[in-house]
Design a protein around this motif. Structure first.
Motif, short mmCIF file in Angstrom:
data_model
loop_
_atom_site.label_atom_id
_atom_site.label_comp_id
_atom_site.label_asym_id
_atom_site.label_seq_id
_atom_site.Cartn_x
_atom_site.Cartn_y
_atom_site.Cartn_z
N ALA A 92 0.84 -1.21 0.00
CA ALA A 92 0.00 0.00 0.00
C ALA A 92 0.87 1.25 0.00
O ALA A 92 0.58 2.22 -0.72
N ILE A 93 1.93 1.24 0.78
CA ILE A 93 2.84 2.40 0.81
C ILE A 93 3.50 2.58 -0.55
O ILE A 93 3.55 3.70 -1.08
N ARG A 94 3.98 1.51 -1.14
CA ARG A 94 4.62 1.59 -2.46
C ARG A 94 3.67 2.16 -3.49
O ARG A 94 4.05 3.03 -4.28
N ARG A 95 2.43 1.72 -3.48
CA ARG A 95 1.45 2.23 -4.45
C ARG A 95 1.10 3.70 -4.18
O ARG A 95 0.94 4.48 -5.10
N ALA A 96 1.00 4.06 -2.91
CA ALA A 96 0.66 5.44 -2.54
C ALA A 96 1.75 6.42 -2.97
O ALA A 96 1.46 7.57 -3.30
N GLU A 97 2.99 5.97 -2.97
CA GLU A 97 4.11 6.84 -3.36
C GLU A 97 3.98 7.32 -4.80
O GLU A 97 4.49 8.39 -5.14
N ARG A 98 3.30 6.58 -5.63
CA ARG A 98 3.17 6.91 -7.06
C ARG A 98 1.98 7.83 -7.39
O ARG A 98 1.89 8.34 -8.50
N VAL A 99 1.08 8.01 -6.46
CA VAL A 99 -0.18 8.72 -6.73
C VAL A 99 0.06 10.18 -7.09
O VAL A 99 0.74 10.90 -6.37
N ARG A 100 -0.55 10.60 -8.19
CA ARG A 100 -0.52 12.00 -8.63
C ARG A 100 -1.93 12.57 -8.76
O ARG A 100 -2.10 13.79 -8.81
N LEU A 101 -2.93 11.68 -8.85
CA LEU A 101 -4.33 12.08 -8.98
C LEU A 101 -5.17 11.22 -8.04
O LEU A 101 -4.99 10.01 -7.99
N ILE A 102 -6.07 11.87 -7.31
CA ILE A 102 -7.01 11.17 -6.44
C ILE A 102 -8.41 11.43 -6.96
O ILE A 102 -8.83 12.58 -7.08
N ILE A 103 -9.13 10.35 -7.26
CA ILE A 103 -10.50 10.45 -7.75
C ILE A 103 -11.43 9.98 -6.64
O ILE A 103 -11.20 8.93 -6.02
N PHE A 104 -12.51 10.72 -6.43
CA PHE A 104 -13.49 10.40 -5.41
C PHE A 104 -14.84 10.07 -6.02
O PHE A 104 -15.30 10.76 -6.93
N ASP A 105 -15.49 9.04 -5.51
CA ASP A 105 -16.92 8.87 -5.68
C ASP A 105 -17.54 9.87 -4.69
O ASP A 105 -16.84 10.40 -3.82
N VAL A 106 -18.83 10.13 -4.80
CA VAL A 106 -19.45 11.12 -3.92
C VAL A 106 -20.33 10.44 -2.87
O VAL A 106 -19.98 10.40 -1.69
N ASP A 107 -21.47 9.91 -3.28
CA ASP A 107 -22.42 9.33 -2.33
C ASP A 107 -21.81 8.11 -1.66
O ASP A 107 -21.47 7.12 -2.30
N GLY A 108 -21.61 8.20 -0.36
CA GLY A 108 -21.01 7.11 0.40
C GLY A 108 -19.52 7.26 0.59
O GLY A 108 -18.91 6.48 1.32
N VAL A 109 -18.90 8.25 -0.04
CA VAL A 109 -17.46 8.51 0.12
C VAL A 109 -17.26 9.95 0.63
O VAL A 109 -16.82 10.15 1.75
N LEU A 110 -17.58 10.93 -0.20
CA LEU A 110 -17.51 12.32 0.25
C LEU A 110 -18.69 12.69 1.13
O LEU A 110 -18.64 13.67 1.88
N THR A 111 -19.77 11.92 1.03
CA THR A 111 -20.93 12.11 1.91
C THR A 111 -21.21 10.79 2.62
O THR A 111 -20.60 9.77 2.30
N ASP A 112 -22.16 10.82 3.53
CA ASP A 112 -22.50 9.59 4.26
C ASP A 112 -23.42 8.67 3.46
O ASP A 112 -23.82 7.62 3.95
N THR A 147 -6.98 16.38 -7.96
CA THR A 147 -8.17 15.66 -7.49
C THR A 147 -9.27 15.74 -8.53
O THR A 147 -9.30 16.67 -9.34
N ALA A 148 -10.16 14.75 -8.49
CA ALA A 148 -11.29 14.71 -9.42
C ALA A 148 -12.44 13.97 -8.77
O ALA A 148 -12.26 13.25 -7.78
N ILE A 149 -13.60 14.14 -9.36
CA ILE A 149 -14.81 13.46 -8.91
C ILE A 149 -15.45 12.77 -10.10
O ILE A 149 -15.58 13.37 -11.17
N ILE A 150 -15.84 11.52 -9.89
CA ILE A 150 -16.67 10.81 -10.86
C ILE A 150 -17.83 10.22 -10.07
O ILE A 150 -17.63 9.42 -9.16
N THR A 151 -19.05 10.63 -10.42
CA THR A 151 -20.22 10.20 -9.67
C THR A 151 -21.39 9.86 -10.59
O THR A 151 -21.49 10.41 -11.69
#
Length: 186
Positions: free
Chosen positions: A7-27, A60-64
């Motif tokens: 998980a650490i090795r994979r996280a080191e490479r991250v340049r973009l974080i994509i979020f779902d909305v309902d259930g992730v950014l919201t409850d 960062t980005a959102i796909i919902t």
């Protein structure tokens, strides 16, 4: 939160974080007002986490799957410029975003909670899940938050990525030194 060297090795490479909305950014709840308008609660610490990701140079980005004027407002407030709404099949939006930003799968993190997130989670280098995600999503994730969606999961997962990249301490030091708080959105 349990994590592995992988998980650490994979996280080191991250340049973009994509979020779902309902259930992730919201409850995941959808609140309906007296005139039929929809409301969604967003968590302030998740918002500050997104702002810190930006300060650290991450995109960062959102796909919902849903359309929401409230989400448009929140995304603008957090300076998330890449927002794809109304995409139940999120693969086309993901392909467009990846091409637009010129990134490889292994440079992308995706935070999900439900079955519609599985296709993208199977492509990205860093798939992550909120604590209350469905079992299939938890199994697909490299990392799972201790918190449910809309209650600090996004913040915890962003902190993990920033710590893996060695950026977290400098961000925290900026607050401790009382540097400018200008531009902080929560």
């Amino acid at each position: 939160m349990e994590f592995t060297a992988e998980a650490i090795r994979r996280a080191e490479r991250v340049r973009l974080i994509i979020f779902d909305v309902d259930g992730v950014l919201t409850d995941g709840g959808i609140y309906i007002g007296p005139d039929g308008e929809l409301f969604k609660p967003f968590f302030c610490r998740d918002g500050l986490g997104i702002t810190l990701a930006h300060r650290a140079g991450l995109k960062t980005a959102i796909i919902t799957g849903r359309e929401s004027e409230h989400l448009r407002y929140r995304a603008k407030e957090l300076h998330i410029t890449e927002v794809y709404q109304g995409n139940l099949d999120k693969r086309a939006a993901y392909a467009d975003l990846k091409a637009k930003l010129g990134l490889a799968d292994e440079e992308i993190a995706y935070f999900g909670d439900d079955l519609v997130d599985l296709p993208i989670m199977g492509q990205v280098g860093f798939p992550a899940a909120v604590a209350d995600a469905v079992q299939e999503v938890k199994r697909a994730a490299v990392l799972q938050s201790d918190y449910p969606g809309g209650h600090g999961a996004v913040r915890q997962l962003i902190e993990f990525i920033l710590k893996a990249q060695g950026k977290w301490e400098d961000l925290v030091a900026g607050f401790q030194a009382k540097k400018s708080m200008e531009g902080l959105a929560q």
